[in-house]
Scaffold this active site. Structure first.
Site, PDB file in Angstrom:
ATOM      1  N   GLU A 164     -19.813  38.192 -88.012  1.00  0.00           N
ATOM      2  CA  GLU A 164     -20.381  38.074 -86.660  1.00  0.00           C
ATOM      3  C   GLU A 164     -21.075  39.360 -86.251  1.00  0.00           C
ATOM      4  O   GLU A 164     -20.733  40.446 -86.714  1.00  0.00           O
ATOM      5  CB  GLU A 164     -19.298  37.675 -85.652  1.00  0.00           C
ATOM      6  CG  GLU A 164     -18.050  38.556 -85.650  1.00  0.00           C
ATOM      7  CD  GLU A 164     -17.892  39.404 -84.401  1.00  0.00           C
ATOM      8  OE1 GLU A 164     -18.927  39.718 -83.767  1.00  0.00           O
ATOM      9  OE2 GLU A 164     -16.751  39.769 -84.087  1.00  0.00           O
ATOM     10  N   ARG A 201      -8.759  41.110 -83.256  1.00  0.00           N
ATOM     11  CA  ARG A 201      -8.985  39.866 -83.997  1.00  0.00           C
ATOM     12  C   ARG A 201     -10.456  39.442 -83.960  1.00  0.00           C
ATOM     13  O   ARG A 201     -10.788  38.277 -83.768  1.00  0.00           O
ATOM     14  CB  ARG A 201      -8.076  38.741 -83.491  1.00  0.00           C
ATOM     15  CG  ARG A 201      -6.597  39.051 -83.630  1.00  0.00           C
ATOM     16  CD  ARG A 201      -5.734  37.835 -83.383  1.00  0.00           C
ATOM     17  NE  ARG A 201      -5.941  36.818 -84.415  1.00  0.00           N
ATOM     18  CZ  ARG A 201      -5.353  36.831 -85.604  1.00  0.00           C
ATOM     19  NH1 ARG A 201      -4.535  37.819 -85.948  1.00  0.00           N
ATOM     20  NH2 ARG A 201      -5.589  35.862 -86.463  1.00  0.00           N
ATOM     21  N   CYS A 259     -21.791  43.254 -92.589  1.00  0.00           N
ATOM     22  CA  CYS A 259     -21.434  43.743 -93.921  1.00  0.00           C
ATOM     23  C   CYS A 259     -20.866  45.153 -93.910  1.00  0.00           C
ATOM     24  O   CYS A 259     -19.893  45.443 -94.606  1.00  0.00           O
ATOM     25  CB  CYS A 259     -22.628  43.655 -94.867  1.00  0.00           C
ATOM     26  SG  CYS A 259     -23.996  44.808 -94.523  1.00  0.00           S
ATOM     27  N   HIS A 280     -27.870  46.042 -97.380  1.00  0.00           N
ATOM     28  CA  HIS A 280     -26.600  45.317 -97.427  1.00  0.00           C
ATOM     29  C   HIS A 280     -25.591  46.159 -98.195  1.00  0.00           C
ATOM     30  O   HIS A 280     -25.951  46.865 -99.139  1.00  0.00           O
ATOM     31  CB  HIS A 280     -26.804  43.964 -98.127  1.00  0.00           C
ATOM     32  CG  HIS A 280     -25.555  43.145 -98.263  1.00  0.00           C
ATOM     33  ND1 HIS A 280     -24.789  42.771 -97.191  1.00  0.00           N
ATOM     34  CD2 HIS A 280     -24.929  42.623 -99.370  1.00  0.00           C
ATOM     35  CE1 HIS A 280     -23.754  42.059 -97.611  1.00  0.00           C
ATOM     36  NE2 HIS A 280     -23.812  41.960 -98.920  1.00  0.00           N
ATOM     37  N   ASP A 295     -17.751  40.337-101.967  1.00  0.00           N
ATOM     38  CA  ASP A 295     -18.628  40.404-100.809  1.00  0.00           C
ATOM     39  C   ASP A 295     -18.072  39.497 -99.723  1.00  0.00           C
ATOM     40  O   ASP A 295     -18.178  38.273 -99.820  1.00  0.00           O
ATOM     41  CB  ASP A 295     -20.048  39.987-101.189  1.00  0.00           C
ATOM     42  CG  ASP A 295     -21.070  40.342-100.119  1.00  0.00           C
ATOM     43  OD1 ASP A 295     -20.661  40.636 -98.980  1.00  0.00           O
ATOM     44  OD2 ASP A 295     -22.277  40.325-100.425  1.00  0.00           O
TER      45      ASP A 295
END
Length: 273
Positions: free
Chosen positions: A41, A66, A71, A108, A123
């Site tokens: 997210e 939580r 990435c 990334h 990943d």
């Protein structure tokens, strides 16, 4: 390094119990659990909240609050967990394919994990991607009617390919096996939070894998995919968005969070606090 309470909290978040000896079975178990328990997210980016990669701040967000992340957050946190459990882990820089070409270096962050029988990529921060670690130089895998494989390009970089059912292989990203310190990723992490050209600033996403598919909130849509079938419903206001977050992700945002920024398709960026 994780503290003992952080380690136990991380394993609890992943519902991971039993044998913790480093090896492929544990790596696979943790990898699959991560994708199903901790969402991919970018809500903080759309809300104008800077991403903090300091371990204590990261674990506060992922474990205590939580939440999830993208990435740089998820794979870095996962690397700390794996290292604490005795795995050999490298932070790897990848260039993401955008349909026309590859993006910039450090676009990334993914992981290479060394095991006795070779190196594997892990990943947990690329959204809808492979769930089982992929062996470098090994055969591809098929998950939920989607094929994943690693192939080398002419420059000897590894390319991750994905092919959905009855579709040709499409590149996802490419990478070399050189490891980096986290500091090397910080400029691109900042870029992804601030540039209007970053897809993380253009829309909000919160997504988690399920055993049969995936659940995603994408701007004002809730998308539930089960066995390849998509069910899309609209999110019309802040109350519905908050209910969807709690129902599907057990996630609660602060009362003052600007939910309208998460529902909106507008490209105007909120300032980083």
């Amino acid at each position: 390094m994780l503290t003992t309470p952080q380690l136990h909290s991380y394993l609890d978040r992943l519902s991971c119990q039993g044998d913790l000896r480093p090896g492929l079975p544990l790596l696979t178990r943790l990898h699959q659990a991560h994708l199903q328990q901790i969402p991919f997210e970018n809500l903080d980016i759309r809300l104008g909240i800077p991403i903090n990669l300091a371990p204590d701040a990261l674990f506060q967000k992922i474990l205590n609050d939580r939440r999830g992340g993208f990435c740089y957050e998820l794979n870095y946190a996962f690397s700390l967990l794996l290292t604490q459990l005795g795995f050999q882990v490298r932070l790897i820089a990848a260039e993401v394919y955008n349909g026309h070409g590859y993006g910039p270096a450090f676009d990334h962050l993914l992981l290479v994990v060394g095991l006795e029988d070779g190196c594997w990529i892990a990943d947990v921060g690329f959204g809808d991607c492979f769930r089982t670690p992929l062996r470098i130089g090994g055969e591809g895998i098929v998950e939920l009617k989607t094929t994943y494989s690693l192939q080398q390009d002419p420059d000897r970089r590894w390319v991750l390919y994905q092919a959905r059912e009855r579709q040709p292989l499409q590149p996802q990203y490419r990478f070399a096996l050189q490891g980096y310190e986290l500091t090397a990723f910080l400029p691109m992490c900042r870029y992804q939070q601030t540039s209007p050209d970053s897809h993380f600033t253009q829309k909000s996403i919160c997504s988690v894998a399920t055993p049969q598919g995936r659940i995603s909130l994408s701007n004002d849509k809730c998308i539930v995919t089960t066995d390849g079938r998509r069910q899309v419903s609209g999110l019309h206001n802040a109350a519905e968005y908050r209910t969807a977050l709690q129902t599907h992700f057990k996630m609660t945002l602060p009362p003052d969070a600007r939910i309208d920024r998460l529902l909106s398709h507008a490209r105007q960026l909120p300032p980083l606090n």
